[in-house]
Enzyme design. Structure first.
Site, PDB file in Angstrom:
ATOM      1  N   GLY A 237       0.838  -1.196   0.000  1.00 33.24           N
ATOM      2  CA  GLY A 237       0.000   0.000   0.000  1.00 33.24           C
ATOM      3  C   GLY A 237       0.868   1.238   0.000  1.00 33.24           C
ATOM      4  O   GLY A 237       2.036   1.200  -0.405  1.00 33.24           O
ATOM      5  N   THR A 239       3.033   4.597   1.304  1.00 29.36           N
ATOM      6  CA  THR A 239       4.159   4.737   2.239  1.00 29.36           C
ATOM      7  C   THR A 239       3.693   5.267   3.601  1.00 29.36           C
ATOM      8  O   THR A 239       4.221   4.870   4.645  1.00 29.36           O
ATOM      9  CB  THR A 239       5.241   5.634   1.594  1.00 29.36           C
ATOM     10  OG1 THR A 239       5.746   4.927   0.453  1.00 29.36           O
ATOM     11  CG2 THR A 239       6.388   5.920   2.532  1.00 29.36           C
ATOM     12  N   GLY A 242       2.193   2.378   5.385  1.00 28.16           N
ATOM     13  CA  GLY A 242       3.271   1.413   5.635  1.00 28.16           C
ATOM     14  C   GLY A 242       4.118   1.808   6.832  1.00 28.16           C
ATOM     15  O   GLY A 242       4.486   0.971   7.663  1.00 28.16           O
ATOM     16  N   GLU A 259       5.570  -3.448   0.911  1.00 28.83           N
ATOM     17  CA  GLU A 259       5.711  -3.077  -0.510  1.00 28.83           C
ATOM     18  C   GLU A 259       4.974  -1.753  -0.675  1.00 28.83           C
ATOM     19  O   GLU A 259       3.741  -1.718  -0.590  1.00 28.83           O
ATOM     20  CB  GLU A 259       5.077  -4.151  -1.409  1.00 28.83           C
ATOM     21  CG  GLU A 259       5.711  -5.519  -1.314  1.00 28.83           C
ATOM     22  CD  GLU A 259       7.054  -5.603  -2.033  1.00 28.83           C
ATOM     23  OE1 GLU A 259       7.553  -4.580  -2.533  1.00 28.83           O
ATOM     24  OE2 GLU A 259       7.606  -6.716  -2.066  1.00 28.83           O
ATOM     25  N   CYS A 293       2.313   0.593  -8.871  1.00 31.23           N
ATOM     26  CA  CYS A 293       3.414   1.013  -8.001  1.00 31.23           C
ATOM     27  C   CYS A 293       4.693   1.221  -8.800  1.00 31.23           C
ATOM     28  O   CYS A 293       5.522   2.039  -8.443  1.00 31.23           O
ATOM     29  CB  CYS A 293       3.633  -0.014  -6.898  1.00 31.23           C
ATOM     30  SG  CYS A 293       3.872  -1.680  -7.534  1.00 31.23           S
ATOM     31  N   GLU A 394       4.424  10.700  -5.354  1.00 27.94           N
ATOM     32  CA  GLU A 394       3.722   9.696  -6.149  1.00 27.94           C
ATOM     33  C   GLU A 394       2.313  10.204  -6.469  1.00 27.94           C
ATOM     34  O   GLU A 394       1.567  10.555  -5.562  1.00 27.94           O
ATOM     35  CB  GLU A 394       3.618   8.385  -5.351  1.00 27.94           C
ATOM     36  CG  GLU A 394       2.984   7.273  -6.140  1.00 27.94           C
ATOM     37  CD  GLU A 394       2.810   5.987  -5.336  1.00 27.94           C
ATOM     38  OE1 GLU A 394       2.400   6.059  -4.170  1.00 27.94           O
ATOM     39  OE2 GLU A 394       3.092   4.909  -5.892  1.00 27.94           O
TER      40      GLU A 394
HETATM   41  P1  NAD Z   1      -3.314   2.454   1.354  1.00 24.96           P
HETATM   42  O1  NAD Z   1      -2.025   2.469   2.088  1.00 24.96           O
HETATM   43  O2  NAD Z   1      -4.262   3.556   1.553  1.00 24.96           O
HETATM   44  O3  NAD Z   1      -4.121   1.118   1.680  1.00 24.96           O
HETATM   45  C1  NAD Z   1      -3.575  -0.171   1.470  1.00 24.96           C
HETATM   46  C2  NAD Z   1      -4.282  -1.153   2.384  1.00 24.96           C
HETATM   47  O4  NAD Z   1      -3.933  -0.848   3.731  1.00 24.96           O
HETATM   48  C3  NAD Z   1      -5.809  -1.111   2.335  1.00 24.96           C
HETATM   49  O5  NAD Z   1      -6.292  -2.418   2.494  1.00 24.96           O
HETATM   50  C4  NAD Z   1      -6.164  -0.246   3.532  1.00 24.96           C
HETATM   51  O6  NAD Z   1      -7.444  -0.490   4.033  1.00 24.96           O
HETATM   52  C5  NAD Z   1      -5.101  -0.673   4.526  1.00 24.96           C
HETATM   53  N1  NAD Z   1      -4.744   0.299   5.554  1.00 24.96           N
HETATM   54  C6  NAD Z   1      -4.702   1.646   5.450  1.00 24.96           C
HETATM   55  N2  NAD Z   1      -4.297   2.188   6.617  1.00 24.96           N
HETATM   56  C7  NAD Z   1      -4.062   1.155   7.468  1.00 24.96           C
HETATM   57  C8  NAD Z   1      -3.636   1.059   8.819  1.00 24.96           C
HETATM   58  N3  NAD Z   1      -3.362   2.140   9.543  1.00 24.96           N
HETATM   59  N4  NAD Z   1      -3.507  -0.167   9.368  1.00 24.96           N
HETATM   60  C9  NAD Z   1      -3.762  -1.271   8.642  1.00 24.96           C
HETATM   61  N5  NAD Z   1      -4.200  -1.238   7.384  1.00 24.96           N
HETATM   62  C10 NAD Z   1      -4.350  -0.047   6.786  1.00 24.96           C
HETATM   63  O7  NAD Z   1      -2.921   2.287  -0.193  1.00 24.96           O
HETATM   64  P2  NAD Z   1      -3.895   2.246  -1.448  1.00 24.96           P
HETATM   65  O8  NAD Z   1      -4.350   3.644  -1.721  1.00 24.96           O
HETATM   66  O9  NAD Z   1      -4.897   1.171  -1.271  1.00 24.96           O
HETATM   67  O10 NAD Z   1      -2.874   1.764  -2.591  1.00 24.96           O
HETATM   68  C11 NAD Z   1      -2.075   2.628  -3.318  1.00 24.96           C
HETATM   69  C12 NAD Z   1      -0.655   2.581  -2.803  1.00 24.96           C
HETATM   70  O11 NAD Z   1      -0.169   1.238  -2.822  1.00 24.96           O
HETATM   71  C13 NAD Z   1       0.295   3.358  -3.697  1.00 24.96           C
HETATM   72  O12 NAD Z   1       1.147   4.132  -2.898  1.00 24.96           O
HETATM   73  C14 NAD Z   1       1.070   2.274  -4.418  1.00 24.96           C
HETATM   74  O13 NAD Z   1       2.347   2.663  -4.863  1.00 24.96           O
HETATM   75  C15 NAD Z   1       1.137   1.205  -3.394  1.00 24.96           C
HETATM   76  N6  NAD Z   1       1.406  -0.096  -4.018  1.00 24.96           N
HETATM   77  C16 NAD Z   1       2.648  -0.658  -3.865  1.00 24.96           C
HETATM   78  C17 NAD Z   1       2.958  -1.865  -4.474  1.00 24.96           C
HETATM   79  C18 NAD Z   1       4.310  -2.503  -4.334  1.00 24.96           C
HETATM   80  O14 NAD Z   1       4.430  -3.699  -4.631  1.00 24.96           O
HETATM   81  N7  NAD Z   1       5.330  -1.800  -3.883  1.00 24.96           N
HETATM   82  C19 NAD Z   1       1.982  -2.501  -5.244  1.00 24.96           C
HETATM   83  C20 NAD Z   1       0.736  -1.901  -5.385  1.00 24.96           C
HETATM   84  C21 NAD Z   1       0.447  -0.694  -4.758  1.00 24.96           C
END
Ligand code: NAD
Length: 491
Positions: A237, A239, A242, A259, A293, A394
């Site tokens: 998800g 940064t 993360g 990731e 990503c 990003e």
């Molecule tokens: P996000 O971080 O908002 O959410 C990702 C997941 O985490 C969702 O399921 C969300 O509900 C959960 N989440 C959010 N906050 C949380 C918390 N505090 N505790 C536990 N879970 C939580 O990201 P997004 O908007 O869904 O995805 C887009 C991002 O993902 C972009 O930054 C993209 O670059 C990244 N991404 C990275 C990769 C990689 O392999 N490096 C692959 C795909 C997407």
């Protein structure tokens, strides 16, 4: 969504979530998913509360200890995973359409991702059956052996952009390693994960080994990360999320794979095959509406060919066909949510204020058929300071920031001027230079004369703020295990 359709969605019985092999529709919370291609409601889904997260983790803890999972020999576990892959293969079309309805990616890409998920389960089934334990050289009258054991309960948390891929990439190795999994898909795209849970039960995985809990990050996600029964966290998800998860995991001393985001440089030297480079540069940023990503969102072109390359790229971008994702010929679907398109629009507006020159795009398409969806045109911007927000942050949308460079040293300094380090692409016919530049780039994945070529057999992950740890490959299975060394005295 108008009031009548919102009301119709609200009247639907929610699709149930999966805990301990049981489907639970009355969870005390719901999520409504929206089709971004039409703005219409998709389905209502039961969402997990903290109480259900607790129930799911406890069920996974029990399942991980039960002999019907814990004591399976590797070839027996591999057989179950291969059976699941067979079921997934038979349902590729349905699963692809579920993802398409949730995130709007064009159907051909969703199909490719659904097929990729099948291949991921087959790969880890084979790995599970064939991976070996090691004996290390003895330094005395003893025998030393190192085996690998599961952590117990793994929390897998996934984003909305490529859920089928990400979920397979976590669930397959975690199960192959012998863990039980609680999967929390994105609140935007829960449908594919629920289908995976159903197919896992049909394939004969014991109840509780894979639990699927749609829910928000704030409610279900954070309760899962904080749960003492979770022994490892695998997160893909943004940064910001993360970093928060890493802090919580750190306080509990639980290992994490993260990731995260990227701002990947795509580099074109003056000696490149410009026709091929142009096609891949465009695909690298505009495929999936840039919601990838590894999107090559910073384009570096050697100054001697900068203007000509940019002109041709702009002409090409204008020919990209935006359309409904299941209509043949559509090359780009919508942005996954209304709110995310607004964020992209605001970042582009800031770039224009910062002096960016828009070559194409930076607007919603005029096509009347696309007005209800969340579409945004392929956008190319140049003339920005390399430290400006669009060149650094990003966007996660179809927005390319083009920057000229003079020589290799200048290029490497600019390409590495980023908090991220996920991927990079290099186009040159000079293989010595390609090697030199690839070695100098701070990125976990470097493509040379190709882009976005991915394989489940190749480790993947980020440098710097793009993540911690690696997924995929054989080491991607070991990441879900802890080693145990045993020493037998022979005296
Ligand atoms: P996000 O971080 O908002 O959410 C990702 C997941 O985490 C969702 O399921 C969300 O509900 C959960 N989440 C959010 N906050 C949380 C918390 N505090 N505790 C536990 N879970 C939580 O990201 P997004 O908007 O869904 O995805 C887009 C991002 O993902 C972009 O930054 C993209 O670059 C990244 N991404 C990275 C990769 C990689 O392999 N490096 C692959 C795909 C997407």
């Amino acid at each position: 969504m108008n009031q009548a359709t919102a009301q119709a969605a609200a009247n639907q019985a929610p699709a149930p979530l999966l805990i301990d092999g049981q489907w639970i529709a009355e969870s005390g919370a719901t999520l409504d998913t929206v089709n971004p291609a039409t703005g219409q409601p998709n389905r209502r889904i039961a969402a997990a509360t903290a109480a259900l997260v607790d129930q799911a983790v406890k069920s996974a803890e029990a399942a991980a200890r039960r002999p019907n999972w814990r004591d399976l020999l590797p070839h027996e576990r591999a057989r179950l995973l291969a059976k699941l892959a067979d079921r997934m293969e038979a349902q590729v079309e349905d699963t692809a359409r579920l993802q398409m309805q949730d995130n709007g990616k064009v159907l051909s890409e969703c199909r490719a991702q659904a097929r990729g998920a099948v291949a991921t389960f087959r790969y880890y089934a084979a790995a599970c059956e064939t991976m070996e334990s090691a004996m290390s050289p003895s330094r005395g009258n003893y025998m030393a052996m190192t085996t690998h054991e599961p952590y117990g309960v793994v929390a897998a948390i996934t984003p909305w952009n490529s859920p089928l891929t990400m979920e397979a990439q976590k669930v397959a190795p975690a199960l192959a390693a012998g863990n039980a999994v609680v999967l929390k898909p994105s609140e935007v795209t829960p449908s594919g994960a629920l289908a995976l849970g159903r197919m896992a039960l049909e394939a004969g995985l014991p109840p509780g080994v894979l639990n699927v809990l749609p829910g928000t990050g704030a409610q279900a996600g954070s309760a899962l990360v904080a749960h003492p029964g979770v022994r490892m966290i695998s997160f893909t998800g943004g940064t910001v999320s993360g970093r928060l998860i890493a802090q919580q995991a750190g306080s509990r001393l639980v290992p994490v794979i993260l990731e995260l985001g990227g701002k990947s440089p795509h580099i074109v030297f003056e000696d490149a095959d410009q026709d091929r480079a142009l096609k891949e540069v465009a695909g690298g940023i505009f495929e999936g509406s840039g919601q990838s990503c590894v999107a090559g969102s910073r384009l570096f072109v050697q100054r001697s060919i900068f203007d000509g390359f940019l002109r041709r790229l702009t002409e090409h971008a204008r020919t990209i066909k935006l359309g409904l994702p299941d209509v043949a010929g559509s090359q780009m679907g919508p942005i996954a949510t209304y709110g995310h398109r607004e964020k992209i629009e605001s970042m582009v507006a800031t770039a224009v204020k910062d002096g960016g020159q828009v070559h194409t795009g930076a607007r919603r398409p005029a096509d009347a058929a696309l007005q209800a969806g969340f579409y945004y045109e392929p956008t190319i911007i140049s003339g920005l300071d390399p430290n400006s927000s669009l060149a650094q942050q990003e966007v996660f949308g179809p927005v390319l920031c083009a920057i000229p460079f003079d020589n290799e040293d200048d290029l490497i300094a600019q390409a590495n001027n980023s908090e991220f380090g996920l991927a990079a692409g290099i186009w040159t016919k000079d293989s010595t230079r390609a090697w030199r530049v690839a070695r100098a780039l701070e990125a976990g994945m470097v493509w040379i004369n190709t882009y976005k070529q991915l394989s489940i057999a190749t480790p993947f992950g980020g440098y710097k703020n793009s993540g911690i740890g690696r997924e995929k490959g054989l080491s991607g299975l070991r990441a879900y295990q802890q080693s145990k060394s045993m020493i037998w005295g022979l005296g």
